[in-house]
Design an enzyme around this catalytic site. Structure first.
Site, short mmCIF file in Angstrom:
data_model
loop_
_atom_site.label_atom_id
_atom_site.label_comp_id
_atom_site.label_asym_id
_atom_site.label_seq_id
_atom_site.Cartn_x
_atom_site.Cartn_y
_atom_site.Cartn_z
N HIS A 1 0.33 6.38 16.67
CA HIS A 1 -1.05 6.87 16.59
C HIS A 1 -1.44 7.56 17.91
O HIS A 1 -2.61 7.86 18.14
CB HIS A 1 -2.02 5.70 16.35
CG HIS A 1 -1.89 5.05 15.00
ND1 HIS A 1 -1.77 5.76 13.83
CD2 HIS A 1 -1.91 3.75 14.63
CE1 HIS A 1 -1.71 4.91 12.80
NE2 HIS A 1 -1.79 3.69 13.26
N ARG B 1 -5.03 0.15 -1.14
CA ARG B 1 -6.33 -0.17 -1.73
C ARG B 1 -6.58 0.81 -2.86
O ARG B 1 -5.83 0.85 -3.81
CB ARG B 1 -7.42 -0.15 -0.65
CG ARG B 1 -8.73 -0.81 -1.04
CD ARG B 1 -9.75 -0.75 0.09
NE ARG B 1 -10.13 0.60 0.45
CZ ARG B 1 -11.21 1.24 -0.02
NH1 ARG B 1 -12.02 0.63 -0.85
NH2 ARG B 1 -11.48 2.49 0.34
P1 PAP Z 1 -2.49 2.75 8.76
O1 PAP Z 1 -2.80 3.99 9.54
O2 PAP Z 1 -3.16 1.53 9.29
O3 PAP Z 1 -1.03 2.56 8.53
P2 PAP Z 1 -2.99 4.12 6.29
O4 PAP Z 1 -1.80 3.94 5.45
O5 PAP Z 1 -3.16 5.42 6.99
O6 PAP Z 1 -3.14 2.92 7.32
O7 PAP Z 1 -4.30 3.95 5.43
C1 PAP Z 1 -4.44 3.16 4.31
C2 PAP Z 1 -5.08 4.05 3.25
O8 PAP Z 1 -4.06 4.81 2.61
C3 PAP Z 1 -5.77 3.24 2.18
O9 PAP Z 1 -6.83 4.09 1.74
P3 PAP Z 1 -8.17 3.51 1.08
O10 PAP Z 1 -8.65 2.41 1.93
O11 PAP Z 1 -9.11 4.68 1.02
O12 PAP Z 1 -7.78 3.07 -0.28
C4 PAP Z 1 -4.67 3.12 1.14
O13 PAP Z 1 -5.15 2.80 -0.15
C5 PAP Z 1 -4.06 4.50 1.21
N1 PAP Z 1 -2.69 4.53 0.72
C6 PAP Z 1 -1.68 3.66 1.00
N2 PAP Z 1 -0.58 4.01 0.34
C7 PAP Z 1 -0.89 5.11 -0.40
C8 PAP Z 1 -0.16 5.92 -1.32
N3 PAP Z 1 1.10 5.66 -1.60
N4 PAP Z 1 -0.78 6.97 -1.88
C9 PAP Z 1 -2.07 7.25 -1.59
N5 PAP Z 1 -2.82 6.52 -0.74
C10 PAP Z 1 -2.24 5.46 -0.15
#
Ligand code: PAP
Length: 327
Positions: A139, A293
């Site tokens: 990050h 999520r």
């Molecule tokens: P991080 O930077 O802490 O690793 P990150 O993966 O960027 O987190 O963010 C999580 C978000 O990506 C969540 O979004 P939301 O809270 O708006 O729902 C999560 O649902 C979403 N996310 C994780 N995996 C996927 C995926 N395979 N496709 C689309 N969105 C995803």
């Protein structure tokens, strides 16, 4: 901000080495909304322990020409981009039983430089990494990441996301992490911290702009992607990512549905239903499931007030104007 204390009380950060205590004491400092100490290094705010890891990374990391680094501001689509990168390099065959994404989470397969590898050791043994080419994530802003990369041809892929969705995602993530209902007051302070620019990995705009500019200056080595584009035109975006990573799809793969297979494997519904992501726990004791999520565009409309949205929009307008980036 308090820049006068000679050596601060490091509280939980007992394993900060003496040389870093001195460095940290010389940097601008602040406290985030949960009362955790932050200090500013090269324009970015870090928890002390992460900063120590960032500096160890800058001192000791030796890039390989084939390295790939997945980069993001938190909650911008990191997990998804990691999964897609792994799937592009390990093309899923008919059955996915033996695919790496079924035996570890995207975060386990693409480890964070500052939050995992260099947080555990100032000189982690990178020969033990399972992936080839090596995959890392971060990050950090681009200028900080690039210090030890010098003229390395390694590839950096960045993902950005609508800021309002990022903030709501962070709010929900934090509540799930603390196992409690998402409270309005927490959302208000997340918005407040964003506008001030004082929060871990922030200011968000500096993080995004460092990669946006880097991608314009050096498109061969820095790719700038958007969460919303991936949602809207996943096929074209995955082709773009494959081309950038020098692993383009062959005609045969295209005709046999390889792109669709990768998209299916990495979809939120598929990943979140894999056993490893339903029941697994990460190196820092988080349930893998916490990273999945809703994954929707414009979820902020369900949570932010008009006043909050306007406030964020004003900051975005001010910080991004003239950059050519629509966010
Ligand atoms: P991080 O930077 O802490 O690793 P990150 O993966 O960027 O987190 O963010 C999580 C978000 O990506 C969540 O979004 P939301 O809270 O708006 O729902 C999560 O649902 C979403 N996310 C994780 N995996 C996927 C995926 N395979 N496709 C689309 N969105 C995803």
């Amino acid at each position: 901000m308090n820049q006068t204390e000679p050596l601060r009380n490091f509280g939980d950060d007992d394993d900060i080495r003496t040389e870093f205590r001195r460095l940290i004491a010389s940097l601008p400092s602040d406290i985030n909304m949960q009362g955790k100490k932050l200090c500013n290094y090269q324009g970015c705010w870090y928890y002390y322990k992460n900063l120590q890891a960032v500096i160890d990374y800058q001192k000791h990391f030796k890039p390989l020409d084939t390295d790939i680094i997945v980069s993001s501001y938190p909650k911008s689509g990191t997990t998804w981009l990691k999964a897609l990168t792994v799937a592009l390099l390990h093309r899923p065959k008919d059955g996915i039983q033996s695919h790496p994404l079924t035996s570890d989470s995207p975060h386990g397969l693409v480890p964070f430089l500052e939050a995992k590898l260099y947080a555990r050791s100032s000189t982690p043994d990178l020969t033990k990494l399972s992936s080839s080419p090596r995959l890392f994530s971060t990050h950090m802003p681009l200028h900080t990441l690039r210090e030890p990369l010098k003229d390395s041809p390694c590839k950096i892929v960045y993902i950005c996301r609508n800021v309002k969705d990022v903030l709501v995602s962070e709010w929900q993530f934090r509540s799930r992490m603390e196992n409690k209902e998402a409270e309005r007051s927490t959302l208000e302070s997340i918005v407040e911290s964003f506008c001030k620019g004082v929060h871990a990995c922030g200011p968000l705009w500096d993080n995004v702009l460092s990669y946006w500019k880097g991608s314009l200056e050096d498109p061969k080595h820095v790719l700038f992607m958007r969460y919303e584009d991936l949602k809207e035109e996943p096929y074209a975006q995955v082709m773009r990512l494959a081309d950038f990573l020098d692993c383009p799809f062959t005609q045969e793969e295209i005709h046999s549905g390889s792109v669709e297979k990768i998209l299916g494997l990495c979809s939120l519904s598929n990943l979140s239903n894999l056993d490893i992501n339903k029941t697994g726990i990460s190196w820092n004791n988080l349930d893998h499931s916490i990273f999945f999520r809703k994954g929707e565009v414009d979820d902020w409309k369900n949570h932010l007030t008009i006043e909050m949205a306007n406030k964020i929009d004003m900051v975005i307008h001010e910080k991004f104007q003239g950059s050519g980036l629509k966010i």
